[in-house]
Scaffold this motif. Structure first.
Motif: not given
Length: 316
Positions: A118-129, A133-149
């Protein structure tokens, strides 16, 4: 991919003739132009207006009150769940704190979808480069997606094919111990401050058995269905018949209207496919109106040659 045709019975001229014959069987540019005009018309019947009002409410309140806003929209395939979301997103008015095109996002799940997916889908919808999203990076990438939103002013996220939330993959039913996706959606509402629109088929009637805490946040529940052959269907077909790209008044005649319902079982997607095909056929036949023989042929082309399903428009 190129295809080399080898047919010992044909010389080059015969092969060329066959290719040209296939090209001539395709619809003309004019027919496709008229077909596109018909296909893009969107009729707002009463059920869709109810859905849009619920979307508008959730969208407006999502970042204003600090109270999670969510709704579950379910219905059979072809009942306009995805198309009403597409219409809603495209018709959103501009807002000073929302970057154009990012006010509402659309995601599509798959069976066994995890929080990382879901985080990967969010980042794609937000057109993030970066969307991997690797398993150990879910929390970090989630925060990036939330900040972008937050930066883009996103107010609502739609989750399609959400019946997948009830599956752990390979058709196995989920339970409370397998709730990483549900937990991510709760965080999306609580921390991300966005509304959630959950779209699902009739296998997902409620979120209670998927994630009770998520169900407590997704309180509005609306079900769409196919048209019955009743006054609402008659009104829908009447609006369809008024489209000006080509004369389709035949559709509103009681016998043809009943045949169209039999041909599509009231499924909106099937109606659009059938009517658009009839328009393509009519234009290429040099007609300025859709006739019964065009509907007969459109039914055969969209359903295939079959003795199982009789042609409701009769035989040509």
């Amino acid at each position: 991919m190129s295809i080399d045709v080898i047919d010992p019975g044909d010389d080059w001229n015969e092969e060329e003739r066959q290719i040209r014959a296939r090209q001539m069987a395709m619809y003309s540019v004019k027919a496709l132009a008229v077909g596109r005009e018909v296909a893009r018309k969107y009729i707002l019947f009463p059920d869709l207006k109810t859905v849009l009002a619920a979307f508008d409410r959730a969208y407006q309140l999502s970042r204003e009150l600090g109270i999670p806003q969510g709704l579950l929209l379910n219905g059979p395939p072809g009942s306009s769940k995805t198309s009403v979301v597409d219409y809603f997103i495209k018709s959103l008015p501009p807002m000073p704190d929302v970057v154009d095109g990012f006010g509402a996002l659309y995601l599509r799940l798959r069976p066994g979808a995890s929080a990382g997916f879901i985080v990967s889908q969010l980042l794609s919808a937000l057109r993030h480069p970066f969307t991997n999203v690797r398993a150990e990076r879910v929390a970090t990438m989630r925060d990036i997606a939330f900040e972008a939103m937050e930066h883009k002013g996103t107010r609502m996220v739609f989750i399609d094919e959400a019946q997948c939330l009830a599956l752990r993959g390979r058709g196995r039913v989920s339970d409370d111990r397998d709730s990483s996706a549900g937990n991510l959606l709760r965080e999306l509402m609580d921390r991300g401050k966005v509304a959630i629109g959950i779209l699902a088929d009739l296998r997902l009637q409620s979120l209670d058995h998927v994630d009770a805490a998520l169900a407590d946040r997704v309180t509005a529940r609306i079900t769409l269905s196919h048209f019955d052959n009743d006054a609402i269907w008659a009104a829908f077909v009447a609006e369809l018949a008024r489209i000006k790209a080509i004369d389709m008044t035949l559709l509103a005649e009681p016998a043809v209207r009943a045949a169209t319902h039999a041909a599509t079982l009231g499924c909106r997607r099937a109606v659009k496919r059938l009517v658009t095909e009839a328009v393509l056929i009519a234009v290429d036949a040099g007609s300025n109106r859709v006739r019964l023989e065009h509907l007969q042929l459109a039914f055969r082309r969209t359903n295939g040659p079959s003795d199982v399903l009789p042609n409701p428009y009769g035989s040509a």
